[in-house]
Write an enzyme that holds these catalytic residues in place. Structure first.
Site, PDB file in Angstrom:
ATOM      1  N   SER A 208      10.892 -12.998  -4.013  1.00  0.00           N
ATOM      2  CA  SER A 208      11.264 -12.244  -4.841  1.00  0.00           C
ATOM      3  C   SER A 208      12.187 -11.209  -4.707  1.00  0.00           C
ATOM      4  O   SER A 208      12.644 -10.676  -5.743  1.00  0.00           O
ATOM      5  CB  SER A 208       9.795 -11.143  -5.164  1.00  0.00           C
ATOM      6  OG  SER A 208       9.436 -10.679  -4.100  1.00  0.00           O
ATOM      7  N   HIS A 236       6.044 -16.328  -7.668  1.00  0.00           N
ATOM      8  CA  HIS A 236       7.366 -16.354  -8.638  1.00  0.00           C
ATOM      9  C   HIS A 236       7.792 -17.751  -8.861  1.00  0.00           C
ATOM     10  O   HIS A 236       8.823 -18.144  -8.807  1.00  0.00           O
ATOM     11  CB  HIS A 236       8.223 -15.516  -7.618  1.00  0.00           C
ATOM     12  CG  HIS A 236       8.023 -14.172  -7.577  1.00  0.00           C
ATOM     13  ND1 HIS A 236       8.292 -13.062  -8.649  1.00  0.00           N
ATOM     14  CD2 HIS A 236       7.327 -13.400  -6.619  1.00  0.00           C
ATOM     15  CE1 HIS A 236       7.714 -11.970  -8.317  1.00  0.00           C
ATOM     16  NE2 HIS A 236       7.245 -12.214  -7.062  1.00  0.00           N
ATOM     17  N   LYS A 267       1.450 -12.577 -13.209  1.00  0.00           N
ATOM     18  CA  LYS A 267       2.961 -12.647 -13.672  1.00  0.00           C
ATOM     19  C   LYS A 267       3.268 -13.723 -14.796  1.00  0.00           C
ATOM     20  O   LYS A 267       2.928 -13.134 -15.939  1.00  0.00           O
ATOM     21  CB  LYS A 267       3.918 -12.979 -12.397  1.00  0.00           C
ATOM     22  CG  LYS A 267       3.480 -11.979 -11.341  1.00  0.00           C
ATOM     23  CD  LYS A 267       4.572 -12.394 -10.173  1.00  0.00           C
ATOM     24  CE  LYS A 267       4.018 -11.676  -8.597  1.00  0.00           C
ATOM     25  NZ  LYS A 267       4.154 -10.084  -8.945  1.00  0.00           N
TER      26      LYS A 267
HETATM   27  N1  PLP Z   1       2.940 -12.479  -3.425  1.00  0.00           N
HETATM   28  C1  PLP Z   1       4.080 -12.303  -3.806  1.00  0.00           C
HETATM   29  C2  PLP Z   1       5.110 -13.302  -3.403  1.00  0.00           C
HETATM   30  C3  PLP Z   1       4.162 -11.237  -4.968  1.00  0.00           C
HETATM   31  O1  PLP Z   1       5.384 -11.136  -5.399  1.00  0.00           O
HETATM   32  C4  PLP Z   1       3.039 -10.635  -5.351  1.00  0.00           C
HETATM   33  C5  PLP Z   1       3.250  -9.389  -6.035  1.00  0.00           C
HETATM   34  O2  PLP Z   1       4.161  -8.796  -6.231  1.00  0.00           O
HETATM   35  C6  PLP Z   1       1.828 -10.853  -4.737  1.00  0.00           C
HETATM   36  C7  PLP Z   1       1.729 -11.855  -3.768  1.00  0.00           C
HETATM   37  C8  PLP Z   1       0.497 -10.165  -4.983  1.00  0.00           C
HETATM   38  O3  PLP Z   1       0.184 -10.813  -6.647  1.00  0.00           O
HETATM   39  P1  PLP Z   1      -0.952  -9.833  -7.238  1.00  0.00           P
HETATM   40  O4  PLP Z   1      -0.190  -8.841  -8.149  1.00  0.00           O
HETATM   41  O5  PLP Z   1      -1.544 -10.871  -7.994  1.00  0.00           O
HETATM   42  O6  PLP Z   1      -1.702  -9.208  -6.283  1.00  0.00           O
END
Ligand code: PLP
Length: 421
Positions: A208, A236, A267
């Site tokens: 990200s 992502h 997302k």
């Molecule tokens: N994994 C990644 C790569 C993320 O970017 C995010 C959120 O920013 C998460 C996990 C966590 O996701 P959630 O918002 O559903 O807890």
């Protein structure tokens, strides 16, 4: 109130009694917290939260009066967060199934819509089964401990998301951290890990902060060579990478080689909240028995389930939204590169505008907002020192004019601060 009570306790001169002792401890804690907060401010890493007074979307109204702000920093990749059909589905689920379950899944918290959504997620990813969590953070926190024992090993990319890192911390497996997307290093670590019973390679599908995509083909080849399993976090990627938006594994042609996928509903898939694991049925069955964030946290609220189910329906009907986002991403990346900026990653809607200097990133992001463009600067410790950037995220609901306005503002601001090549 807490502080006043603490001060009253001290003034009353009742030191030594349990009440005054806790008042003194409260005051001491407050001082320690205030000093820690001051350190964060001093280090320049304080995170301010802008207050939005409208729905999530390409155009925002801010609570402090800013209107018509162009939003380029949400993970609303497909623009489904405020899609009328997604909202209607949420309202219908709310009316039919109520506000929430007041329960975890295994006690009194499983409704037909939870089972339907799990089935839909598994079908979308072409896996045997799926399990819902309150977030992908929870899905990542819950999987490694449930799956791996001290006899096993987990090999993790050094730039994996914080939730993967935390999830791995919670498990008792042997831990290996390989250099970011470095296949030589992964191979060396896999050789070392041969002594363990089971090896699991864990990586973000798309990272990200850089908008770069894990070399899954090579990872799967190495996994095959060293008899390892592959886990990917597709937060992502789900919904828009690959010809049908299935994710990084589809994009790179390894859908049958990745064993476990964790992803988010927060997302691209409607943007409300929630996460999941999808993979082999016995794994999902085990998670329902052993995974702590699943066992000890409330079921997903029906409205949230309604949003995600509708988002998946829309994506399974057509990939037009994902294609529209890809075209806009291409437009932004090529115009910015032509203007003299360096954009990290390739073809991903996360478009980090690389600036290097932390202060430059902060000042430019502020100047962009003054021109009505909402973007965020990232610097150390979120990204490595000297690699500060402004992260731009493209959405299918940005118009070409929105993109052009953003590039124009970047060009003006970049010129003003001498940030163009
Ligand atoms: N994994 C990644 C790569 C993320 O970017 C995010 C959120 O920013 C998460 C996990 C966590 O996701 P959630 O918002 O559903 O807890």
């Amino acid at each position: 109130m807490w502080r006043a009570a603490a001060v009253r306790g001290l003034r009353a001169g009742v030191a030594g009694t349990p009440r005054s002792a806790s008042a003194a401890a409260g005051l001491q804690l407050r001082q320690r917290l205030e000093s820690e907060l001051e350190d964060i401010r001093g280090a320049g890493t304080w995170k301010n939260e802008r207050i939005i007074a409208s729905r999530q979307g390409p155009h925002l109204r801010l609570a402090d009066g800013g209107a018509g702000i162009l939003n380029f920093c949400a993970n609303n990749y497909l623009g489904l967060s405020s899609h009328p059909e997604v909202i209607r589905a949420a309202v219908e689920a709310l009316e039919k199934f109520g506000a929430g379950l007041s329960s975890v899944r295994f006690i009194c918290g499983t409704q037909s819509i939870h089972k339907d959504l799990e089935e839909k997620i598994a079908r979308f990813h072409q896996r045997e089964d799926a399990i819902l969590y309150a977030s992908c953070f929870d899905a990542n926190a819950g999987i490694f401990e449930a799956l791996l024992t001290p006899e096993d090993a987990v090999l993790s990319d050094e730039l994996n998301h914080a939730s993967i890192i935390d999830g791995i911390r919670l498990c008792k497996a042997n831990k290996y951290r390989y250099k970011h997307m470095d296949m030589q290093d992964l191979e060396a670590k896999l050789q070392d890990a041969q002594k363990h019973r089971l090896r699991l390679v864990a990586t973000d599908g798309a990272f990200s902060m850089d908008g770069d995509i894990a070399p899954l083909r090579e990872i799967c080849q190495l996994a095959q060579k060293y008899d390892a399993l592959v886990f990917i976090d597709e937060c992502h990627a789900t919904g828009f990478l690959g010809p049908n938006g299935r994710g990084t594994d589809e994009l790179l042609g390894v859908m049958d080689k990745v064993t476990i996928i964790n992803s988010t509903l927060g997302k691209a898939l409607g943007g409300a909240a929630g996460g999941y694991t999808t993979g082999p049925k016995p794994l999902i069955d085990l998670l329902r028995q052993r995974s702590r964030p699943y066992l000890f946290s409330n079921s997903l609220p029906p409205a949230v389930v309604g949003c995600a189910a509708k988002a998946l329906d829309l994506l399974m009907e057509s990939n037009a939204i994902a294609q529209s986002m890809a075209a806009k991403t291409q437009r932004f990346r090529s115009m910015m590169t032509a203007a003299g900026f360096t954009i990290s990653g390739k073809d991903h809607p996360i478009c980090p505008v690389m600036l290097g200097d932390a202060r430059l990133a902060a000042v430019m992001a502020e100047d962009m907002l003054n021109r009505g463009i909402y973007v965020i600067g990232f610097s150390y410790p979120v990204v490595p020192k000297g690699k500060a950037r402004i992260r731009v995220q493209i959405s299918a609901v940005h118009s070409d004019e929105d993109i052009d306005r953003c590039v124009e503002a970047f060009t003006e601001v970049g010129r003003k601060h001498g940030a163009l090549r």
